[in-house]
Write a protein that holds these residues in place. Sequence first.
Motif, PDB file in Angstrom:
ATOM      1  N   HIS A  68     -28.454  44.136  16.126  1.00  0.00           N
ATOM      2  CA  HIS A  68     -27.141  44.670  16.018  1.00  0.00           C
ATOM      3  C   HIS A  68     -27.374  45.861  16.973  1.00  0.00           C
ATOM      4  O   HIS A  68     -26.184  46.227  17.591  1.00  0.00           O
ATOM      5  CB  HIS A  68     -26.613  45.070  14.799  1.00  0.00           C
ATOM      6  N   PRO A  71     -26.861  46.379  22.716  1.00  0.00           N
ATOM      7  CA  PRO A  71     -25.455  46.820  23.486  1.00  0.00           C
ATOM      8  C   PRO A  71     -24.307  45.703  23.370  1.00  0.00           C
ATOM      9  O   PRO A  71     -23.234  45.915  23.000  1.00  0.00           O
ATOM     10  CB  PRO A  71     -25.826  47.509  24.713  1.00  0.00           C
ATOM     11  N   GLU A  72     -24.956  44.607  24.100  1.00  0.00           N
ATOM     12  CA  GLU A  72     -24.079  43.423  24.243  1.00  0.00           C
ATOM     13  C   GLU A  72     -23.506  43.132  22.769  1.00  0.00           C
ATOM     14  O   GLU A  72     -22.477  42.514  22.652  1.00  0.00           O
ATOM     15  CB  GLU A  72     -24.759  42.507  25.113  1.00  0.00           C
ATOM     16  N   SER A  74     -23.715  44.458  19.975  1.00  0.00           N
ATOM     17  CA  SER A  74     -22.894  45.658  19.240  1.00  0.00           C
ATOM     18  C   SER A  74     -21.460  45.478  19.766  1.00  0.00           C
ATOM     19  O   SER A  74     -20.525  45.450  19.007  1.00  0.00           O
ATOM     20  CB  SER A  74     -23.511  47.037  19.474  1.00  0.00           C
ATOM     21  N   ARG A  75     -21.281  45.384  20.980  1.00  0.00           N
ATOM     22  CA  ARG A  75     -19.863  45.347  21.647  1.00  0.00           C
ATOM     23  C   ARG A  75     -19.094  44.292  21.017  1.00  0.00           C
ATOM     24  O   ARG A  75     -17.952  44.280  20.660  1.00  0.00           O
ATOM     25  CB  ARG A  75     -20.029  45.342  23.092  1.00  0.00           C
ATOM     26  N   ILE A  76     -19.808  43.055  21.130  1.00  0.00           N
ATOM     27  CA  ILE A  76     -18.951  41.965  20.293  1.00  0.00           C
ATOM     28  C   ILE A  76     -18.877  41.971  18.887  1.00  0.00           C
ATOM     29  O   ILE A  76     -17.620  41.612  18.554  1.00  0.00           O
ATOM     30  CB  ILE A  76     -19.829  40.565  20.787  1.00  0.00           C
ATOM     31  N   HIS A  78     -18.514  44.493  16.864  1.00  0.00           N
ATOM     32  CA  HIS A  78     -17.588  45.620  16.653  1.00  0.00           C
ATOM     33  C   HIS A  78     -16.067  45.161  17.277  1.00  0.00           C
ATOM     34  O   HIS A  78     -15.341  45.690  16.640  1.00  0.00           O
ATOM     35  CB  HIS A  78     -17.951  46.957  17.236  1.00  0.00           C
ATOM     36  N   LYS A  79     -16.117  44.328  18.155  1.00  0.00           N
ATOM     37  CA  LYS A  79     -14.892  43.975  18.717  1.00  0.00           C
ATOM     38  C   LYS A  79     -14.117  42.848  17.759  1.00  0.00           C
ATOM     39  O   LYS A  79     -12.849  43.055  17.652  1.00  0.00           O
ATOM     40  CB  LYS A  79     -14.893  43.070  20.169  1.00  0.00           C
TER      41      LYS A  79
END
Length: 93
Positions: A68, A71-72, A74-76, A78-79
């Motif tokens: 998690h 960065p990639e 996490s971005r997905i 949390h989106k």
Amino acid sequence: MARYRVVFGVLLPASASCTGPSGPPISPLAAESLLIKGKAEAKKDGKHVFLLFTAPDSEWCERLDQFHADPEVSRIMHKHFTLVRVDIEGTPG
């Protein structure tokens, strides 16, 4: 639909017994309260709830937290998801 099966088929079993010092702090609230709060936040943001059942000293939790932390990922995550952590040993209910 198949995309969600892959996400839940891979991540949900890995998260079944995870907790981690690097993850968000686990609330002392009862499990039902955590879920209600998470659902309300997810609904407000137009997301789904990603429920993590956690346990202290779990190697798999550390691995999931590292995953998690990417960065990639996490971005997905949390989106599309609101993460709700429930410590199976420390959370009442």
